[in-house]
Write an enzyme that holds these catalytic residues in place. Sequence first.
Site: not given
Length: 588
Positions: A238, A279
């Site tokens: 993330d 990401e």
Amino acid sequence: MRRLPHDNGAVMLTAEHGVAPGNAPLAHTARPVQGAAVIKDLWYKNAIIYSLNVGTYMDSNADGIGDFEGLARRLDYLHGLGITCLWLGPFQKSPRRDDGYDISDFYQVDPCFGTLGDFVDFTNQAKQRGIRVMIDLVVNHTSDQHPWFQEARRDPASKYRDFYVWSDRKPQNADEGMVFPGVQKTTWTRDPVAGRYYFHRFYDFQPDLNTENPLVLAEIRKIMGFWLELGVCGFRMDAMPFVIQTKGADRKQRERYALLREFREFLQWRRGDSIILAEANVEPKNSMHYFGDDGDRLQMMFNFWVNQRVFFALATGDTRPLVKALEQTRDHPATAQWGHFLRNHDELDLGRLTETQRAQVFEALGPDRDMQLYGRGIRRRLAPMLRGDRRRLEMAYSLMFSLPGTPVIRYGDELGMGDDLALRERDCARTPMQWSTEPHAGFTRAEKAVLPVIENGPYGFRKVNAADQRRDAESLLNWTERMIRMRKEVPEIGWGSFQPLETGHPGVLALRYDWRNNAVVVVHNLTGEVAEIQLRSVDDRGRQLINLLTQDHSRANGRGLHTIVMEPYGYHWYRAGGLGYLLERSSE
Ligand code: NOJ
Ligand code: CA
């Protein structure tokens, strides 16, 4: 330095018409690998990834919340669909103020989803079916309820104080750089207990970890090692750019790319075939910093740059910016891979289009204010965005499956699920999976589901559900299953090199892939009009195109030109070469 493309995969195909002809001459478009061969068993090169949240997938104990036992019971569905890897959104202990992206204990399954035992049972059952499990690794920040933060704010002498990023006064740039503009007001908030300001790139309940602190890095390694032992094959990391950025009041921000190699080395030492899928919504000029020139950093990244131009093409019928984006992101190490997706669990972020392009996408796909979010994106699901038009949905999916990389599907998109704009922010596209016509779509037997199931309208569960669609040979679900099978049988896309072919029509995109003496050509018509195009065959093999979906094959004329008529929103997948070729094993 080793870059794309390569001729080094392990995958081979089962024979069927049009599949992988072999003894054709080496395509001149395939550039051979320089130096030593790349290891051939990089599973993520030809994977089909499916993303879901445990809490909205399947509830086994009637408390209204999906859980690991429920998910385990749905593994046969996923196996039947043909997916090879699951990516699970965060399921660790959390106050769940950001759908679990606010973790309060990295080493526990949130009790609402089950126990660590249930988790291991689930990963084992996935393994029995050949499905890998990838999980979110959310270490840019913790929840403010995490004991580290609680300790840090209370005790200046605690070792946890320096786990976070503090300032005595509010920094000048505190009201800049919010990730959720409009909802999030600042990136520095005063903590009354510490009497100081803490930095939070995201919401104020998500204090950023100080990744320059070696103790924090040691914890990150420990977290990775823990979940690897429990059977995961890697992490969707993330907010990667923020994880590696230097943080602090009035400090110049700098990416510490060397960290990426450290993460990777740790991972591969513990489990050789595990990967990081980052990401990182970055500009193409920076992507090689993430992959590493020698492929020594991250194995995979989501291709946000291409994603935004796919939606531009879907909105306008103009594929030129998409072709440019594919060229701009062509460069990557032979061992690395792009992840391609249509929608994900967040808003469709259009922040990297020009203002005019963004306005065009808004107008076509999300014109109402409440369809838009953070001033830069659209929060709808794919099907409603494309007005439920089956032709457009198929074309969009077919396009995604044929982009140079590995496809990542969002749960429910295989059914054409819709959204619920009454729900806040991104929750509108996170409603429970629609399994059947039973109450709550068969997701739960509880009175109330964790998020409301879509009941009414064209996307209500009585109209859109897995049980009905599996009985209907022509359903979107069965279409998706067939597409996935075909995509797996065309490893040229995941492993090979691509070149855009001139179509003479801005609305029609043609890509040719070459890999291991095999080639495919995929053509997509992004417009709602019939389009007649001409394609020039690149080499002798390209003179005969075998349609993998219909009997509509094409032979080039004497000048090497194919004339192809594309239906509105049509998609054609061709294998170049004749029928009757033998399959060829790799020449090492
Ligand atoms: C990116 C995730 O995709 C998003 O859902 C989340 O809110 C932020 N990171 C913060 O973790
Ligand atoms: Ca449950």
